[in-house]
Design a protein around this motif. Structure first.
Motif, PDB file in Angstrom:
ATOM      1  N   ILE A 358      37.334  45.384  47.552  1.00  0.00           N
ATOM      2  CA  ILE A 358      38.469  46.294  47.381  1.00  0.00           C
ATOM      3  C   ILE A 358      39.596  45.463  46.789  1.00  0.00           C
ATOM      4  CG2 ILE A 358      40.071  47.870  48.524  1.00  0.00           C
ATOM      5  CD1 ILE A 358      37.995  48.168  50.753  1.00  0.00           C
ATOM      6  N   PHE A 359      40.165  45.905  45.680  1.00  0.00           N
ATOM      7  CA  PHE A 359      41.085  45.030  44.971  1.00  0.00           C
ATOM      8  C   PHE A 359      42.087  45.833  44.159  1.00  0.00           C
ATOM      9  CE2 PHE A 359      37.152  45.708  42.674  1.00  0.00           C
ATOM     10  CZ  PHE A 359      37.573  46.188  41.439  1.00  0.00           C
ATOM     11  N   THR A 360      43.188  45.182  43.835  1.00  0.00           N
ATOM     12  CA  THR A 360      44.146  45.740  42.892  1.00  0.00           C
ATOM     13  C   THR A 360      43.623  45.494  41.479  1.00  0.00           C
ATOM     14  OG1 THR A 360      45.387  43.667  43.047  1.00  0.00           O
ATOM     15  CG2 THR A 360      46.171  45.517  44.358  1.00  0.00           C
ATOM     16  N   ILE A 361      43.875  46.431  40.601  1.00  0.00           N
ATOM     17  CA  ILE A 361      43.326  46.347  39.250  1.00  0.00           C
ATOM     18  C   ILE A 361      43.985  45.227  38.443  1.00  0.00           C
ATOM     19  CG2 ILE A 361      43.012  47.641  37.097  1.00  0.00           C
ATOM     20  CD1 ILE A 361      42.772  50.152  38.729  1.00  0.00           C
ATOM     21  N   SER A 362      45.199  44.831  38.799  1.00  0.00           N
ATOM     22  CA  SER A 362      45.880  43.747  38.093  1.00  0.00           C
ATOM     23  C   SER A 362      45.027  42.488  38.127  1.00  0.00           C
ATOM     24  CB  SER A 362      47.236  43.461  38.740  1.00  0.00           C
ATOM     25  OG  SER A 362      48.028  44.622  38.780  1.00  0.00           O
ATOM     26  N   ALA A 363      45.101  41.706  37.052  1.00  0.00           N
ATOM     27  CA  ALA A 363      44.257  40.519  36.907  1.00  0.00           C
ATOM     28  C   ALA A 363      44.565  39.487  37.977  1.00  0.00           C
ATOM     29  CB  ALA A 363      44.448  39.903  35.524  1.00  0.00           C
ATOM     30  N   LEU A 364      43.508  38.889  38.520  1.00  0.00           N
ATOM     31  CA  LEU A 364      43.624  37.792  39.479  1.00  0.00           C
ATOM     32  C   LEU A 364      43.114  36.526  38.813  1.00  0.00           C
ATOM     33  CD1 LEU A 364      42.281  39.450  42.762  1.00  0.00           C
ATOM     34  CD2 LEU A 364      44.618  38.710  42.340  1.00  0.00           C
ATOM     35  N   SER A 365      43.933  35.509  38.771  1.00  0.00           N
ATOM     36  CA  SER A 365      43.533  34.258  38.134  1.00  0.00           C
ATOM     37  C   SER A 365      42.969  33.316  39.191  1.00  0.00           C
ATOM     38  CB  SER A 365      44.740  33.624  37.436  1.00  0.00           C
ATOM     39  OG  SER A 365      44.387  32.403  36.839  1.00  0.00           O
ATOM     40  N   LYS A 378      35.060  45.226  36.571  1.00  0.00           N
ATOM     41  CA  LYS A 378      36.274  45.984  36.864  1.00  0.00           C
ATOM     42  C   LYS A 378      37.305  45.070  37.522  1.00  0.00           C
ATOM     43  CE  LYS A 378      34.439  49.288  39.342  1.00  0.00           C
ATOM     44  NZ  LYS A 378      34.353  50.546  40.112  1.00  0.00           N
ATOM     45  N   LEU A 379      36.794  44.050  38.215  1.00  0.00           N
ATOM     46  CA  LEU A 379      37.688  43.073  38.824  1.00  0.00           C
ATOM     47  C   LEU A 379      38.148  42.113  37.737  1.00  0.00           C
ATOM     48  CD1 LEU A 379      39.028  41.837  41.259  1.00  0.00           C
ATOM     49  CD2 LEU A 379      36.924  40.621  41.763  1.00  0.00           C
ATOM     50  N   LYS A 380      39.304  42.380  37.170  1.00  0.00           N
ATOM     51  CA  LYS A 380      39.793  41.586  36.057  1.00  0.00           C
ATOM     52  C   LYS A 380      40.201  40.211  36.535  1.00  0.00           C
ATOM     53  CE  LYS A 380      41.603  45.662  33.683  1.00  0.00           C
ATOM     54  NZ  LYS A 380      42.819  46.307  33.153  1.00  0.00           N
ATOM     55  N   GLN A 381      39.976  39.226  35.724  1.00  0.00           N
ATOM     56  CA  GLN A 381      40.414  37.869  36.039  1.00  0.00           C
ATOM     57  C   GLN A 381      40.529  37.078  34.751  1.00  0.00           C
ATOM     58  OE1 GLN A 381      38.222  34.825  36.015  1.00  0.00           O
ATOM     59  NE2 GLN A 381      37.146  36.148  34.589  1.00  0.00           N
ATOM     60  N   THR A 382      41.337  36.028  34.789  1.00  0.00           N
ATOM     61  CA  THR A 382      41.582  35.242  33.582  1.00  0.00           C
ATOM     62  C   THR A 382      41.209  33.782  33.785  1.00  0.00           C
ATOM     63  OG1 THR A 382      43.865  34.882  34.299  1.00  0.00           O
ATOM     64  CG2 THR A 382      43.443  36.740  32.845  1.00  0.00           C
ATOM     65  N   SER A 383      40.487  33.482  34.858  1.00  0.00           N
ATOM     66  CA  SER A 383      40.152  32.096  35.129  1.00  0.00           C
ATOM     67  C   SER A 383      38.671  31.867  34.847  1.00  0.00           C
ATOM     68  CB  SER A 383      40.508  31.752  36.584  1.00  0.00           C
ATOM     69  OG  SER A 383      40.355  30.389  36.826  1.00  0.00           O
ATOM     70  N   SER A 384      38.024  30.985  35.615  1.00  0.00           N
ATOM     71  CA  SER A 384      36.644  30.611  35.343  1.00  0.00           C
ATOM     72  C   SER A 384      35.675  31.387  36.234  1.00  0.00           C
ATOM     73  CB  SER A 384      36.461  29.109  35.573  1.00  0.00           C
ATOM     74  OG  SER A 384      36.804  28.764  36.902  1.00  0.00           O
ATOM     75  N   ILE A 385      34.439  31.487  35.773  1.00  0.00           N
ATOM     76  CA  ILE A 385      33.398  32.195  36.510  1.00  0.00           C
ATOM     77  C   ILE A 385      32.186  31.283  36.669  1.00  0.00           C
ATOM     78  CG2 ILE A 385      31.648  34.006  36.274  1.00  0.00           C
ATOM     79  CD1 ILE A 385      33.709  35.902  35.399  1.00  0.00           C
ATOM     80  N   VAL A 386      31.619  31.273  37.868  1.00  0.00           N
ATOM     81  CA  VAL A 386      30.350  30.613  38.135  1.00  0.00           C
ATOM     82  C   VAL A 386      29.293  31.713  38.285  1.00  0.00           C
ATOM     83  CG1 VAL A 386      29.050  29.142  39.708  1.00  0.00           C
ATOM     84  CG2 VAL A 386      31.460  28.660  39.264  1.00  0.00           C
ATOM     85  N   TRP A 387      28.264  31.657  37.455  1.00  0.00           N
ATOM     86  CA  TRP A 387      27.210  32.680  37.491  1.00  0.00           C
ATOM     87  C   TRP A 387      25.956  32.074  38.093  1.00  0.00           C
ATOM     88  CZ3 TRP A 387      23.821  34.475  32.853  1.00  0.00           C
ATOM     89  CH2 TRP A 387      23.013  35.543  33.249  1.00  0.00           C
ATOM     90  N   THR A 388      25.489  32.668  39.204  1.00  0.00           N
ATOM     91  CA  THR A 388      24.228  32.250  39.808  1.00  0.00           C
ATOM     92  C   THR A 388      23.218  33.379  39.635  1.00  0.00           C
ATOM     93  OG1 THR A 388      24.742  33.150  42.004  1.00  0.00           O
ATOM     94  CG2 THR A 388      25.498  30.909  41.515  1.00  0.00           C
ATOM     95  N   CYS A 389      21.943  33.019  39.570  1.00  0.00           N
ATOM     96  CA  CYS A 389      20.914  34.028  39.308  1.00  0.00           C
ATOM     97  C   CYS A 389      19.597  33.581  39.930  1.00  0.00           C
ATOM     98  CB  CYS A 389      20.753  34.236  37.800  1.00  0.00           C
ATOM     99  SG  CYS A 389      19.563  35.514  37.366  1.00  0.00           S
ATOM    100  N   ASN A 390      18.922  34.507  40.605  1.00  0.00           N
ATOM    101  CA  ASN A 390      17.602  34.214  41.140  1.00  0.00           C
ATOM    102  C   ASN A 390      16.577  35.264  40.725  1.00  0.00           C
ATOM    103  OD1 ASN A 390      19.004  35.971  43.306  1.00  0.00           O
ATOM    104  ND2 ASN A 390      16.844  36.069  43.879  1.00  0.00           N
TER     105      ASN A 390
END
Length: 425
Positions: A358-365, A378-390
């Protein structure tokens, strides 16, 4: 044939290639060439940063780093005067700056100190490895009048946590000119190690918490002196960011403080196993008693609950929210299970589990971790992302997932942790 020289290039081309070089390389090659080039250097790197991790990644040669610290050349003297930010990590270059006895090249041989080497230093970032190995108090005290932005990371260490506290003697620290403090601490109660006079003009505080503490409620409620100290320390705050804290602890903490000047509040990854505290969270910000200056547009949050509460949330999402309901959204995201659960699964993938965000639509860095292919942007962000996959069923899944990540600044894809049958494919 006409010869093209560096000085004949337009400013746009000069600025373009300068952005690909480290400050040490730029200053060594160009500083002092002429007034125009010096002005372009200042435009590209108005606030030079010295990151010791770049020496470990070969972006900066260690020999160049040593020449910089010696300050015998014109370029090194200019750069030492200009550097205003240092990222201090557990590398050989970091040991040199910490005047570590194990380093083959020490500052003591030059008869100087860190504060004298960098007279313009006003931002200092120190990792947990450096804090565990170095007398930070001895390093920071000479710079206490110049530091404006300080970031300290306390994480797990092979030593007892109390040993770190005693070693650094945080009760004696005093930063009269620091306006921005970032702390990564093991538990919420560590925030109260600083006495109320340590940061007299603090305006911005960012806190990331690693471990929950069961006794947090008793610590806050039973210690009146602690309440008073906390309120005096944060009375001037204009922005506050808290990360990785339970919703119950957050409500206890917020109810014990008063911030009349707070204009910006950011809550990242506030978690709970039930929705029982959600109504109290809504009512707290609806009253605005403890934060009278906070406006809804300056309040950003990300709450995390178990995915099975999605129906209950959808049923009550419009109940007594003190914000614009159109500014709040939710999504389900699969989260990564422990490696042990994948190991036990052997050939059959474990049942996926989801988090309700549950989050505010404004970007979270902030640094965000997403798993597999069901995550929503939908969860906007302007920083880095770590993607894991199995789990990968076909190549199109990879392309679709990467398409969702195209707006992020940095992307890290960590090692495969799937079941044996998936790894064979």
């Amino acid at each position: 044939m006409m010869t093209t020289t560096l000085e004949s290039l337009p400013n746009e081309l000069c600025l373009l290639f300068m952005r690909f070089l480290a400050p040490i390389d730029l200053y060594r090659a160009l500083v002092g060439l002429n007034y125009r080039i010096n002005s372009l250097l200042t435009a590209v790197i108005s606030h030079p940063i010295l990151d010791t991790s770049e020496c470990a990644s070969s972006r900066i040669l260690f020999s160049d780093f040593c020449q910089l610290l010696e300050g015998k050349h014109y370029w090194s003297k200019c750069l030492l005067l200009a550097i205003d930010t240092i990222h201090l990590g557990d590398t050989l270059a970091g040991k040199v700056l910490c005047d570590d006895s194990k380093s083959p090249f020490t500052l003591s041989s030059m008869n100087t100190s860190l504060s004298n080497l960098f007279p313009s230093l006003c931002r200092l970032y120190i990792t947990e490895e450096v804090i565990n190995q170095t007398n930070i108090l001895q390093m920071v005290l000479p710079m206490r009048n110049s530091l404006r932005h300080l970031q300290l990371t306390f994480g797990d260490s092979p030593h007892d946590h109390d040993w770190n506290i005693n070693k650094c003697q945080w009760q004696d620290l005093y930063w009269p000119n620091t306006v921005h403090l970032s702390l990564s601490i093991q538990q919420a109660s560590d925030l109260f190690l600083l006495h109320h006079g340590a940061l007299p003009i603090l305006d911005h505080l960012c806190v990331t918490i690693f471990k929950p503490v069961k006794c947090f409620t008793k610590v806050i409620e039973n210690d009146l002196q602690l309440k008073n100290t906390t309120n005096m320390m944060i009375f001037r705050l204009r922005s506050l960011q808290l990360s990785h804290i339970s919703l119950a602890q957050l409500l206890i903490y917020l109810s014990s403080i008063y911030m009349p000047l707070l204009e910006k509040l950011t809550l990242i990854d506030v978690y709970d196993n039930t929705l029982n505290h959600l109504n109290q969270f809504q009512q707290y910000f609806q009253s605005k008693t403890n934060m009278p200056a906070l406006q809804p547009s300056s309040f950003k949050f990300l709450l995390r609950f178990p995915g099975e509460f999605e129906y209950e949330w959808k049923r009550n999402r419009n109940y007594e929210w003190p914000f614009e309901t159109t500014n709040i959204d939710y999504c389900l995201e699969e989260y990564r299970l422990s490696f042990f659960q994948y190991w036990r699964a052997r050939l059959v993938p474990p049942i996926p589990k989801y988090s309700l965000l549950i989050f505010t639509i404004s970007a979270l860095s902030y640094r965000r971790t997403v798993h597999n292919h069901s995550f929503a942007m939908k969860l906007k962000q302007t920083s880095s992302i770590v993607w894991t996959c199995n789990q990968i069923d076909n190549s199109q899944q990879i392309f679709d997932s990467l398409a969702k990540l195209k707006t992020t600044k940095t992307l890290a894809i960590i090692d495969w942790k799937g079941t044996r049958s998936q790894n064979v494919r």
